[in-house]
Design a protein around this motif. Structure first.
Motif, PDB file in Angstrom:
ATOM      1  N   ILE A   4       0.869  -1.181   0.000  1.00 14.16           N
ATOM      2  CA  ILE A   4       0.000   0.000   0.000  1.00 14.16           C
ATOM      3  C   ILE A   4       0.905   1.229   0.000  1.00 14.16           C
ATOM      4  CG2 ILE A   4      -1.616   1.402   1.342  1.00 14.16           C
ATOM      5  CD1 ILE A   4      -2.982  -1.088   2.294  1.00 14.16           C
ATOM      6  N   THR A   6       0.524   5.129   0.296  1.00 13.58           N
ATOM      7  CA  THR A   6      -0.471   6.165   0.589  1.00 13.58           C
ATOM      8  C   THR A   6      -0.034   7.477  -0.051  1.00 13.58           C
ATOM      9  OG1 THR A   6       0.514   7.028   2.621  1.00 13.58           O
ATOM     10  CG2 THR A   6      -0.894   5.065   2.853  1.00 13.58           C
ATOM     11  N   ASN A  31      -2.629   2.103  -4.476  1.00 14.57           N
ATOM     12  CA  ASN A  31      -2.475   3.520  -4.176  1.00 14.57           C
ATOM     13  C   ASN A  31      -3.651   3.971  -3.318  1.00 14.57           C
ATOM     14  OD1 ASN A  31      -2.331   6.302  -4.212  1.00 14.57           O
ATOM     15  ND2 ASN A  31      -2.617   6.514  -6.424  1.00 14.57           N
ATOM     16  N   LEU A  32      -3.398   4.202  -2.030  1.00 13.68           N
ATOM     17  CA  LEU A  32      -4.459   4.652  -1.118  1.00 13.68           C
ATOM     18  C   LEU A  32      -4.406   6.171  -1.022  1.00 13.68           C
ATOM     19  CD1 LEU A  32      -6.560   4.583   1.123  1.00 13.68           C
ATOM     20  CD2 LEU A  32      -4.772   3.843   2.712  1.00 13.68           C
ATOM     21  N   ASP A  33      -5.422   6.825  -1.568  1.00 13.74           N
ATOM     22  CA  ASP A  33      -5.378   8.295  -1.620  1.00 13.74           C
ATOM     23  C   ASP A  33      -6.800   8.843  -1.488  1.00 13.74           C
ATOM     24  OD1 ASP A  33      -3.053  10.392  -3.032  1.00 13.74           O
ATOM     25  OD2 ASP A  33      -5.096  11.096  -2.663  1.00 13.74           O
ATOM     26  N   VAL A  56      -7.184   2.877  -4.539  1.00 14.87           N
ATOM     27  CA  VAL A  56      -8.234   2.750  -3.536  1.00 14.87           C
ATOM     28  C   VAL A  56      -8.473   4.153  -3.005  1.00 14.87           C
ATOM     29  CG1 VAL A  56      -8.932   1.747  -1.338  1.00 14.87           C
ATOM     30  CG2 VAL A  56      -7.419   0.463  -2.871  1.00 14.87           C
ATOM     31  N   LYS A  57      -9.664   4.700  -3.302  1.00 13.40           N
ATOM     32  CA  LYS A  57      -9.933   6.058  -2.826  1.00 13.40           C
ATOM     33  C   LYS A  57     -10.423   5.961  -1.383  1.00 13.40           C
ATOM     34  CE  LYS A  57     -12.483  10.274  -4.019  1.00 13.40           C
ATOM     35  NZ  LYS A  57     -13.079  10.528  -2.716  1.00 13.40           N
ATOM     36  N   GLY A  58      -9.715   6.609  -0.475  1.00 13.13           N
ATOM     37  CA  GLY A  58     -10.129   6.530   0.928  1.00 13.13           C
ATOM     38  C   GLY A  58      -9.293   7.454   1.785  1.00 13.13           C
ATOM     39  N   VAL A  66      -9.726   2.275   7.321  1.00  9.98           N
ATOM     40  CA  VAL A  66      -8.336   1.794   7.266  1.00  9.98           C
ATOM     41  C   VAL A  66      -8.257   0.354   7.800  1.00  9.98           C
ATOM     42  CG1 VAL A  66      -5.988   2.157   8.156  1.00  9.98           C
ATOM     43  CG2 VAL A  66      -7.332   4.111   7.391  1.00  9.98           C
ATOM     44  N   LEU A  69      -9.690  -2.008   5.266  1.00 12.91           N
ATOM     45  CA  LEU A  69      -8.821  -2.145   4.085  1.00 12.91           C
ATOM     46  C   LEU A  69      -7.679  -3.129   4.364  1.00 12.91           C
ATOM     47  CD1 LEU A  69      -8.171  -0.983   1.194  1.00 12.91           C
ATOM     48  CD2 LEU A  69      -6.539   0.494   2.362  1.00 12.91           C
ATOM     49  N   GLU A  73      -7.339  -6.522   2.322  1.00 14.04           N
ATOM     50  CA  GLU A  73      -6.259  -6.550   1.322  1.00 14.04           C
ATOM     51  C   GLU A  73      -5.009  -7.290   1.810  1.00 14.04           C
ATOM     52  OE1 GLU A  73      -6.410  -5.747  -1.712  1.00 14.04           O
ATOM     53  OE2 GLU A  73      -8.194  -4.502  -1.852  1.00 14.04           O
TER      54      GLU A  73
END
Ligand code: NAD
Length: 350
Positions: A4, A6, A31-33, A56-58, A66, A69, A73
């Motif tokens: 991940i 971020t 890509n967590l953004d 992953v939009k978050g 979180v 996720l 994942e």
């Protein structure tokens, strides 16, 4: 390996995501953004359909999100760049920095601990990407920040990053989390949001508008090309010692005014204007509250231990950067509309 990353839609994050997606096709990159004003998926158009990449939009301030996720994942590693990153914004809205930079980091640490501790952290790593601003401010002279320099943050931004660094180290000492940290100097390069000095000045020069320079322009910063920061992050992630911190910089100090002069002259040359034309746009504005005088960073540890070094000189990197902004005027115009314009007017047209 599933990683991940971020903040991968931001300035530095997008270069890190691109490097990892293309260099390591065997890794899965998430890509967590949250896609705040600073997150821009245009930065990743060229790799968005790569089979080993997913967005992953978050929001990392949302603990339930979180936790869920990480549980679903099951990542092997985290490279944490998501942050509120602009010092001026931290002066007007410090709480946003506490929420994202401190609370968000702790949510990620907790979720990683809950997932990894029962597995004895085998093959796992939590890497926090931080700033040299945690070390405070230097006088003019030969002193530099080393990994042993005591923390002395001065702005709400640097205080929030210092705090998140401390939390990352606390998870290492208390819960045995395998962590790595790096503290880097000012980055510049393509995809840099135009509230920061270099893209702001390029945007203003292109539109024939005043270039705001704080105080007398004497504050000194070390500058590193963003793609070289990405390769440093790659080196620390793969070869860095667990529990260690690495300082990253360009051995490249510039006073703000000298830098703006170089930028003006570079743009004049590239756009066929008479030398000196753009310098006339410089406008000195009231200094930033608590403006740190000088940052300088000693990168000898990462250079000697991990064999990393910058690939370009400042002149080469700046020239590539200016070319990118001249060729990508749409990118710049798109991000300088809407809410950003309001902020920009308030901040610099005083
Ligand atoms: P940036 O502002 O360009 O990007 C930040 C990214 O984080 C954006 O994509 C944004 O959408 C995302 N984000 C913000 N809040 C979020 C949230 N609550 N949840 C999920 N995503 C969120 O920042 P940058 O300049 O690319 O900096 C990246 C990291 O590197 C930061 O941690 C910063 O402190 C650090 N750093 C930056 C510099 C520099 O010169 N820019 C230097 C050293 C270290």
């Amino acid at each position: 390996m599933k990683i991940i990353i971020t903040g991968g839609a931001g300035f530095i994050g997008s270069h890190v995501v691109r490097l990892f997606v293309t260099k390591y096709p065997e890794y899965q990159i998430l890509n967590l953004d949250a896609l705040t004003y600073a997150g821009n998926l245009e930065n990743l158009r060229d790799i968005e359909n790569a089979p080993n990449y997913r967005l992953v939009k978050g929001d990392i301030t949302d603990q339930a999100f979180v936790d869920n996720l990480f549980a679903t994942e099951e990542p092997d590693a985290v490279i944490h760049l998501a942050a509120e990153s602009h010092v001026d914004r931290s002066i007007t809205d410090p709480l946003a920095f506490v929420k994202t930079n401190v609370l968000g980091t702790v949510h990620l640490l907790n979720a990683a601990k809950n997932l990894w501790k029962p597995l004895n952290y085998e093959g796992k790593v939590f890497y926090h990407v931080s700033t040299d601003e945690v070390y405070g401010s230097l006088d003019f002279g030969p002193d530099m920040f080393t990994e042993e320099t005591s923390y002395d943050p001065r702005s709400p931004y640097s205080a929030s990053k210092a705090s998140s660094d401390h939390f990352v180290r606390a998870w290492h000492h208390t819960y045995h989390m395998p962590v790595k940290l790096s503290n880097c100097s000012n980055n510049y390069g393509p995809n840099h949001f135009p509230e920061k000095l270099i893209p702001l000045a390029i945007h203003r020069i292109q539109h024939g508008e005043a270039i705001p320079v704080y105080g007398k322009g004497e504050n000194v910063r070390d500058w590193l090309f963003v793609k070289d920061h990405a390769t440093a992050i790659d080196a620390v992630f793969h070869k860095g010692t667990v529990g260690d911190t690495y300082n990253i910089g360009g051995v490249n100090e510039w006073a703000n005014l000298e830098l703006i002069h170089l930028l003006c002259d570079t743009l004049d040359e590239k756009t066929g204007k008479e030398k000196g034309t753009s310098r006339q746009l410089i406008k000195f504005v009231t200094d930033r509250a608590g403006h740190d005088l000088r940052y300088a960073i000693d990168s000898s540890k990462i250079m000697n231990e991990l064999g990393w070094k910058p690939s370009v000189t400042f002149e080469q990197g700046l020239s590539q950067t200016v070319d990118w902004y001249l060729e990508n005027e749409d990118w710049l115009n798109n991000v300088t509309s809407g809410t950003y314009q309001d902020y920009y007017q308030k901040q610099y047209n005083r």
